[in-house]
Write an enzyme that holds these catalytic residues in place. Structure first.
Site, PDB file in Angstrom:
ATOM      1  N   ASN A  90       0.804  -1.222   0.000  1.00 12.30           N
ATOM      2  CA  ASN A  90       0.000   0.000   0.000  1.00 12.30           C
ATOM      3  C   ASN A  90       0.838   1.274   0.000  1.00 12.30           C
ATOM      4  O   ASN A  90       0.425   2.279  -0.573  1.00 12.30           O
ATOM      5  CB  ASN A  90      -0.904  -0.035   1.258  1.00 12.30           C
ATOM      6  N   TYR A 157       3.550   9.645 -11.309  1.00 16.57           N
ATOM      7  CA  TYR A 157       2.682   8.887 -10.394  1.00 16.57           C
ATOM      8  C   TYR A 157       1.747   7.968 -11.185  1.00 16.57           C
ATOM      9  O   TYR A 157       1.626   6.773 -10.900  1.00 16.57           O
ATOM     10  CB  TYR A 157       1.887   9.871  -9.533  1.00 16.57           C
ATOM     11  N   LYS A 161       1.584   3.845 -11.143  1.00 14.33           N
ATOM     12  CA  LYS A 161       0.371   3.141 -10.700  1.00 14.33           C
ATOM     13  C   LYS A 161      -0.200   2.269 -11.819  1.00 14.33           C
ATOM     14  O   LYS A 161      -0.721   1.179 -11.564  1.00 14.33           O
ATOM     15  CB  LYS A 161      -0.670   4.156 -10.214  1.00 14.33           C
ATOM     16  N   THR A 192      -7.328  11.254   3.091  1.00 10.12           N
ATOM     17  CA  THR A 192      -6.088  10.991   3.840  1.00 10.12           C
ATOM     18  C   THR A 192      -5.152  12.181   3.609  1.00 10.12           C
ATOM     19  O   THR A 192      -5.408  13.004   2.713  1.00 10.12           O
ATOM     20  CB  THR A 192      -5.378   9.731   3.318  1.00 10.12           C
TER      21      THR A 192
HETATM   22  N1  LIG Z   1      -5.451   9.302  -0.761  1.00  6.04           N
HETATM   23  C1  LIG Z   1      -5.820   9.170  -2.018  1.00  6.04           C
HETATM   24  O1  LIG Z   1      -6.611  10.000  -2.540  1.00  6.04           O
HETATM   25  C2  LIG Z   1      -5.322   8.006  -2.844  1.00  6.04           C
HETATM   26  C3  LIG Z   1      -5.962   7.769  -4.068  1.00  6.04           C
HETATM   27  C4  LIG Z   1      -5.536   6.712  -4.849  1.00  6.04           C
HETATM   28  C5  LIG Z   1      -4.494   5.901  -4.414  1.00  6.04           C
HETATM   29  N2  LIG Z   1      -3.888   6.162  -3.223  1.00  6.04           N
HETATM   30  C6  LIG Z   1      -2.784   5.275  -2.827  1.00  6.04           C
HETATM   31  O2  LIG Z   1      -3.090   4.687  -1.588  1.00  6.04           O
HETATM   32  C7  LIG Z   1      -1.881   4.370  -0.899  1.00  6.04           C
HETATM   33  C8  LIG Z   1      -1.982   4.890   0.530  1.00  6.04           C
HETATM   34  O3  LIG Z   1      -2.158   6.278   0.490  1.00  6.04           O
HETATM   35  P1  LIG Z   1      -2.874   7.119   1.644  1.00  6.04           P
HETATM   36  O4  LIG Z   1      -3.723   8.112   0.972  1.00  6.04           O
HETATM   37  O5  LIG Z   1      -3.454   6.200   2.663  1.00  6.04           O
HETATM   38  O6  LIG Z   1      -1.594   7.902   2.207  1.00  6.04           O
HETATM   39  P2  LIG Z   1      -1.201   8.460   3.639  1.00  6.04           P
HETATM   40  O7  LIG Z   1      -2.377   8.632   4.536  1.00  6.04           O
HETATM   41  O8  LIG Z   1      -0.330   9.620   3.360  1.00  6.04           O
HETATM   42  O9  LIG Z   1      -0.330   7.271   4.242  1.00  6.04           O
HETATM   43  C9  LIG Z   1       0.825   6.824   3.615  1.00  6.04           C
HETATM   44  C10 LIG Z   1       1.445   5.762   4.471  1.00  6.04           C
HETATM   45  O10 LIG Z   1       2.555   5.177   3.789  1.00  6.04           O
HETATM   46  C11 LIG Z   1       3.733   5.345   4.576  1.00  6.04           C
HETATM   47  N3  LIG Z   1       4.834   5.479   3.619  1.00  6.04           N
HETATM   48  C12 LIG Z   1       4.998   6.427   2.668  1.00  6.04           C
HETATM   49  N4  LIG Z   1       6.122   6.182   1.977  1.00  6.04           N
HETATM   50  C13 LIG Z   1       6.670   5.059   2.500  1.00  6.04           C
HETATM   51  C14 LIG Z   1       7.841   4.318   2.226  1.00  6.04           C
HETATM   52  N5  LIG Z   1       8.681   4.684   1.239  1.00  6.04           N
HETATM   53  N6  LIG Z   1       8.100   3.220   2.952  1.00  6.04           N
HETATM   54  C15 LIG Z   1       7.259   2.823   3.947  1.00  6.04           C
HETATM   55  N7  LIG Z   1       6.130   3.488   4.248  1.00  6.04           N
HETATM   56  C16 LIG Z   1       5.856   4.603   3.548  1.00  6.04           C
HETATM   57  C17 LIG Z   1       3.459   6.555   5.464  1.00  6.04           C
HETATM   58  O11 LIG Z   1       4.199   6.586   6.657  1.00  6.04           O
HETATM   59  P3  LIG Z   1       5.695   7.216   6.725  1.00  6.04           P
HETATM   60  O12 LIG Z   1       5.627   8.531   6.025  1.00  6.04           O
HETATM   61  O13 LIG Z   1       5.997   7.301   8.188  1.00  6.04           O
HETATM   62  O14 LIG Z   1       6.581   6.237   6.032  1.00  6.04           O
HETATM   63  C18 LIG Z   1       1.983   6.307   5.793  1.00  6.04           C
HETATM   64  O15 LIG Z   1       1.867   5.295   6.768  1.00  6.04           O
HETATM   65  C19 LIG Z   1      -0.745   4.996  -1.717  1.00  6.04           C
HETATM   66  O16 LIG Z   1      -0.120   4.007  -2.494  1.00  6.04           O
HETATM   67  C20 LIG Z   1      -1.462   5.979  -2.603  1.00  6.04           C
HETATM   68  O17 LIG Z   1      -0.767   6.231  -3.801  1.00  6.04           O
HETATM   69  C21 LIG Z   1      -4.281   7.188  -2.416  1.00  6.04           C
END
Ligand SMILES: NC(=O)c1ccc[n+]([C@@H]2O[C@H](COP(=O)([O-])OP(=O)(O)OC[C@H]3O[C@@H](n4cnc5c(N)ncnc54)[C@H](OP(=O)(O)O)[C@@H]3O)[C@@H](O)[C@H]2O)c1
Length: 249
Positions: A90, A157, A161, A192
């Site tokens: 994730n 990005y 993906k 998030t």
């Molecule tokens: N939010 C959206 O709108 C959205 C939409 C589509 C897809 N996504 C995808 O969903 C996934 C989760 O996103 P989210 O929105 O839940 O993000 P988030 O709330 O910012 O959380 C990201 C998490 O990943 C960790 N992280 C980031 N880079 C990392 C690394 N290199 N190694 C280990 N841990 C890492 C962060 O903790 P640390 O910074 O402490 O490492 C945090 O726990 C991502 O792949 C994102 O691309 C998100």
């Protein structure tokens, strides 16, 4: 009935957002969860909440762009919980928002490493462990940006993906017959920190037919479906959880 009774799951990027919601839900559903992020304090908060709720959890602090992080995650699954059944890869990064020709090689490499190479490094470690149990489920958190008509400033990005679907297909071709199911989950905008400020969230909401973005728990439920026996014949697939994203369909 708990859907993940006696299962062991790795969830990367689990200190916030989708990963945190997934870790909590999987633990509630009976799985032992091994959770990861780079920052130790926020990860420990998630682990404490899971323990207080009666769940089984272990933390591994580390960057998913580094192979050793995945080796440690898998080792914890094997040595502390006795095996590995599920991996939700994730963790990811958006990177710099710029038109394509303005992205530096370093910025490109950073996004590809965080979103794509990290997933490859993950499954290289996870698949051999799952095969020892006779199979498992791998979920990649992709994004609607990976298949949409294109979002300005998000070429690196979106490319990273979209490429996750190549991993899904490749794993399916190589390992479905051995019991490994690989699928991608494609969220739309999710509430998030990664989704940005209020104006950016409102903009993302406008892209979706439902005219709202998701709660992280809604993505966790979709990840649960892909990780549980409920999806036993679902392999090599892309599951959109994007509120009906007009830019895609
Ligand atoms: N939010 C959206 O709108 C959205 C939409 C589509 C897809 N996504 C995808 O969903 C996934 C989760 O996103 P989210 O929105 O839940 O993000 P988030 O709330 O910012 O959380 C990201 C998490 O990943 C960790 N992280 C980031 N880079 C990392 C690394 N290199 N190694 C280990 N841990 C890492 C962060 O903790 P640390 O910074 O402490 O490492 C945090 O726990 C991502 O792949 C994102 O691309 C998100």
């Amino acid at each position: 009935m708990k859907l993940l009774e006696n299962k062991v799951a790795i969830i990367t990027g689990a200190s916030s957002g989708i990963g945190r919601a997934t870790a909590r839900l999987f633990a509630e559903q009976g799985a032992a969860v091994i959770i990861n992020a780079r920052g130790a304090a926020a990860l420990e908060d998630v682990a404490s909440a899971i323990r207080q709720a009666g769940g089984r959890v272990h933390t591994v602090v580390g960057d998913v762009g580094i192979e050793e992080t995945h080796a440690r995650l898998t080792e914890v699954a094997m040595t502390i919980f006795g095996g590995l059944d599920i991996a939700v890869n994730n963790a990811g990064a958006v990177g710099a928002m710029k038109p394509l020709a303005e992205i530096s090689v370093e910025e490109w490499d950073h996004v590809i490493a965080a979103n794509l190479t990290s997933a490859f490094l993950g499954v290289r470690s996870q698949i051999p462990a799952m095969l020892k149990r006779g199979g498992g489920s791998v979920v990649f958190i992709s994004s609607f940006v990976g298949t949409s008509a294109g979002i300005p400033g998000m070429a690196a990005y979106g490319t990273s993906k979209a490429a996750l679907m190549g991993l899904v297909k490749g794993i399916t071709a190589d390992y479905a017959v051995k019991g490994i199911r690989a699928n991608a989950l494609l969220p739309g905008g999710v509430d998030t920190p990664m989704a940005g400020d209020a104006a950016q969230k409102e903009w993302a909401a406008g892209l979706h037919a439902m005219k709202r973005i998701a709660e992280p728990e809604e993505l966790a439920q979709a990840a649960l479906f892909l990780s549980s026996p409920m999806s036993s014949f679902v392999a090599g697939s892309a599951l959109f959880a994007d509120g009906g994203n007009a830019a895609v369909k």
